[in-house]
Motif scaffolding. Structure first.
Motif, PDB file in Angstrom:
ATOM      1  N   HIS A   1      -9.651   5.083   0.908  1.00  0.00           N
ATOM      2  CA  HIS A   1     -10.344   4.590  -0.287  1.00  0.00           C
ATOM      3  C   HIS A   1     -10.391   3.068  -0.365  1.00  0.00           C
ATOM      4  N   PHE A   2      -9.326   2.398   0.099  1.00  0.00           N
ATOM      5  CA  PHE A   2      -9.244   0.943  -0.014  1.00  0.00           C
ATOM      6  C   PHE A   2      -8.709   0.354   1.289  1.00  0.00           C
ATOM      7  N   PRO A   3      -9.271  -0.759   1.755  1.00  0.00           N
ATOM      8  CA  PRO A   3      -8.773  -1.365   2.992  1.00  0.00           C
ATOM      9  C   PRO A   3      -7.392  -1.991   2.847  1.00  0.00           C
ATOM     10  N   ASP A   4      -7.049  -2.438   1.634  1.00  0.00           N
ATOM     11  CA  ASP A   4      -5.731  -3.023   1.392  1.00  0.00           C
ATOM     12  C   ASP A   4      -5.484  -3.077  -0.110  1.00  0.00           C
ATOM     13  N   LYS A   5      -4.300  -3.551  -0.481  1.00  0.00           N
ATOM     14  CA  LYS A   5      -3.934  -3.576  -1.900  1.00  0.00           C
ATOM     15  C   LYS A   5      -4.798  -4.550  -2.694  1.00  0.00           C
ATOM     16  N   HIS A   6      -5.275  -5.602  -2.033  1.00  0.00           N
ATOM     17  CA  HIS A   6      -6.089  -6.587  -2.735  1.00  0.00           C
ATOM     18  C   HIS A   6      -7.452  -6.016  -3.111  1.00  0.00           C
ATOM     19  N   ALA A   7      -7.974  -5.128  -2.280  1.00  0.00           N
ATOM     20  CA  ALA A   7      -9.239  -4.468  -2.614  1.00  0.00           C
ATOM     21  C   ALA A   7      -9.048  -3.554  -3.819  1.00  0.00           C
ATOM     22  N   LEU A   8      -7.904  -2.881  -3.879  1.00  0.00           N
ATOM     23  CA  LEU A   8      -7.614  -2.029  -5.033  1.00  0.00           C
ATOM     24  C   LEU A   8      -7.464  -2.879  -6.295  1.00  0.00           C
ATOM     25  N   LEU A   9      -6.760  -3.999  -6.168  1.00  0.00           N
ATOM     26  CA  LEU A   9      -6.596  -4.909  -7.306  1.00  0.00           C
ATOM     27  C   LEU A   9      -7.950  -5.395  -7.803  1.00  0.00           C
ATOM     28  N   ARG A  10      -8.824  -5.773  -6.884  1.00  0.00           N
ATOM     29  CA  ARG A  10     -10.143  -6.266  -7.279  1.00  0.00           C
ATOM     30  C   ARG A  10     -10.945  -5.175  -7.988  1.00  0.00           C
ATOM     31  N   GLU A  11     -10.800  -3.934  -7.533  1.00  0.00           N
ATOM     32  CA  GLU A  11     -11.506  -2.827  -8.188  1.00  0.00           C
ATOM     33  C   GLU A  11     -11.002  -2.643  -9.618  1.00  0.00           C
ATOM     34  N   ILE A  12      -9.697  -2.753  -9.811  1.00  0.00           N
ATOM     35  CA  ILE A  12      -9.129  -2.673 -11.162  1.00  0.00           C
ATOM     36  C   ILE A  12      -9.717  -3.776 -12.038  1.00  0.00           C
ATOM     37  N   GLN A  13      -9.765  -4.986 -11.504  1.00  0.00           N
ATOM     38  CA  GLN A  13     -10.264  -6.125 -12.273  1.00  0.00           C
ATOM     39  C   GLN A  13     -11.744  -5.967 -12.611  1.00  0.00           C
TER      40      GLN A  13
ATOM     41  N   SER B   1       0.819  -1.212   0.000  1.00  0.00           N
ATOM     42  CA  SER B   1       0.000   0.000   0.000  1.00  0.00           C
ATOM     43  C   SER B   1       0.853   1.263   0.000  1.00  0.00           C
ATOM     44  N   ASN B   2       1.968   1.226   0.725  1.00  0.00           N
ATOM     45  CA  ASN B   2       2.852   2.394   0.771  1.00  0.00           C
ATOM     46  C   ASN B   2       3.402   2.724  -0.613  1.00  0.00           C
ATOM     47  N   ALA B   3       3.798   1.681  -1.346  1.00  0.00           N
ATOM     48  CA  ALA B   3       4.359   1.901  -2.679  1.00  0.00           C
ATOM     49  C   ALA B   3       3.316   2.487  -3.624  1.00  0.00           C
ATOM     50  N   ILE B   4       2.086   2.005  -3.511  1.00  0.00           N
ATOM     51  CA  ILE B   4       1.017   2.519  -4.370  1.00  0.00           C
ATOM     52  C   ILE B   4       0.747   3.988  -4.055  1.00  0.00           C
ATOM     53  N   ALA B   5       0.647   4.308  -2.762  1.00  0.00           N
ATOM     54  CA  ALA B   5       0.400   5.698  -2.364  1.00  0.00           C
ATOM     55  C   ALA B   5       1.546   6.597  -2.823  1.00  0.00           C
ATOM     56  N   ARG B   6       2.767   6.105  -2.669  1.00  0.00           N
ATOM     57  CA  ARG B   6       3.938   6.893  -3.072  1.00  0.00           C
ATOM     58  C   ARG B   6       3.929   7.144  -4.575  1.00  0.00           C
ATOM     59  N   ARG B   7       3.615   6.105  -5.369  1.00  0.00           N
ATOM     60  CA  ARG B   7       3.562   6.274  -6.824  1.00  0.00           C
ATOM     61  C   ARG B   7       2.467   7.271  -7.210  1.00  0.00           C
ATOM     62  N   ALA B   8       1.367   7.268  -6.468  1.00  0.00           N
ATOM     63  CA  ALA B   8       0.259   8.187  -6.751  1.00  0.00           C
ATOM     64  C   ALA B   8       0.497   9.578  -6.173  1.00  0.00           C
ATOM     65  N   ARG B   9       1.622   9.737  -5.435  1.00  0.00           N
ATOM     66  CA  ARG B   9       1.957  11.000  -4.773  1.00  0.00           C
ATOM     67  C   ARG B   9       0.873  11.393  -3.770  1.00  0.00           C
ATOM     68  N   LEU B  10       0.488  10.406  -2.988  1.00  0.00           N
ATOM     69  CA  LEU B  10      -0.515  10.609  -1.949  1.00  0.00           C
ATOM     70  C   LEU B  10      -0.009   9.982  -0.656  1.00  0.00           C
ATOM     71  N   GLY B  11      -0.577  10.394   0.456  1.00  0.00           N
ATOM     72  CA  GLY B  11      -0.219   9.793   1.730  1.00  0.00           C
ATOM     73  C   GLY B  11      -0.868   8.429   1.874  1.00  0.00           C
ATOM     74  N   VAL B  12      -0.253   7.568   2.674  1.00  0.00           N
ATOM     75  CA  VAL B  12      -0.813   6.234   2.855  1.00  0.00           C
ATOM     76  C   VAL B  12      -2.177   6.312   3.539  1.00  0.00           C
ATOM     77  N   GLY B  13      -2.397   7.362   4.337  1.00  0.00           N
ATOM     78  CA  GLY B  13      -3.708   7.543   4.953  1.00  0.00           C
ATOM     79  C   GLY B  13      -4.791   7.747   3.910  1.00  0.00           C
ATOM     80  N   THR B  14      -4.445   8.441   2.829  1.00  0.00           N
ATOM     81  CA  THR B  14      -5.402   8.638   1.739  1.00  0.00           C
ATOM     82  C   THR B  14      -5.708   7.313   1.062  1.00  0.00           C
ATOM     83  N   PHE B  15      -4.677   6.467   0.945  1.00  0.00           N
ATOM     84  CA  PHE B  15      -4.915   5.131   0.379  1.00  0.00           C
ATOM     85  C   PHE B  15      -5.979   4.401   1.193  1.00  0.00           C
ATOM     86  N   TYR B  16      -5.801   4.370   2.516  1.00  0.00           N
ATOM     87  CA  TYR B  16      -6.724   3.614   3.364  1.00  0.00           C
ATOM     88  C   TYR B  16      -8.091   4.282   3.487  1.00  0.00           C
TER      89      TYR B  16
END
Length: 212
Positions: free
Chosen positions: A60-72, A43-58
């Motif tokens: 929107h998504f509980p974890d990276k797998h939820a984000l992956l499922r949304e993409i799919q 999750s940290n790497a995704i937030a960093r690539r998006a230039r957002l804080g990890v708090g912003t990631f959470y």
């Protein structure tokens, strides 16, 4: 800041979600998943690539797998829409409908290779430990085949459910193979081959003695 009478102290108001944060996270996650795989991304790497804080990631998504499922899920929805848009005449020639549907998915895969690979490739099975595997439903194809079967357009002894599942698995595998190196085949040749292998075409051929 706001005073909360129930707990008796001043607390911070929840942060508002950035308007484009979700789309930035999805784009960042897609790129990282496609090039590094699910297990190497957090999750940290995704937030960093998006230039957002990890708090912003959470937020929107509980974890990276939820984000992956949304993409799919979004990719599957886009493919479904592309297939439907290709059906200019639902009552027309079934083979022409098949060709339009296949042209649509080949075009989508060629234009969005990362999304297609992340949805149907290795990342698809990697996410299976965190919920049902996301895949394109074979039910619409099976129902269409059953309609043609009732109209004596394809073999009466064809197991339409199995045929639909088998074809979609073959289509996905072929497109993933092609996306590894699009120089392996021209898109037109890919479409022609998939059309010939589709149950509608294969069982409408002269070699299918039960069709009419």
């Amino acid at each position: 800041m706001v005073y909360d009478e129930s707990i008796g102290y001043i607390s911070r108001m929840p942060r508002k979600k950035l308007a484009d944060a979700e789309s930035r996270l999805l784009a960042a996650g897609l790129s990282l998943f496609a090039h590094q795989g699910t297990e190497r991304v957090n999750s940290n790497a995704i937030a960093r690539r998006a230039r957002l804080g990890v708090g912003t990631f959470y937020a929107h998504f509980p974890d990276k797998h939820a984000l992956l499922r949304e993409i799919q899920l979004r990719t599957l929805a886009a493919i479904r829409i592309a297939r439907l848009d290709a059906l200019t005449d639902p009552e027309g020639d079934p083979v022409a409908q098949v060709r339009g549907s296949i042209e649509a998915v080949v075009c989508f895969a060629g234009q969005h290779p990362e999304a297609y690979r992340v949805t149907f490739g290795r990342e698809r099975t990697g996410a299976s430990h965190h919920g049902p595997v996301v895949s394109e439903s074979s039910r619409p194809m099976a129902e269409a085949l059953r309609t043609l079967q009732d109209a004596a357009r394809i073999a009466p002894d064809l197991d339409v459910d199995l045929a639909a599942r088998a074809y979609l698995s073959m289509e996905v595998g072929t497109l993933l193979w092609w996306l590894e190196d699009p120089r392996r085949a021209r898109a037109e040749a890919l479409v022609d081959t998939l059309v010939r292998l589709h149950p509608v075409t294969a069982c409408a051929s002269p070699g299918c003695s039960d069709s009419s």
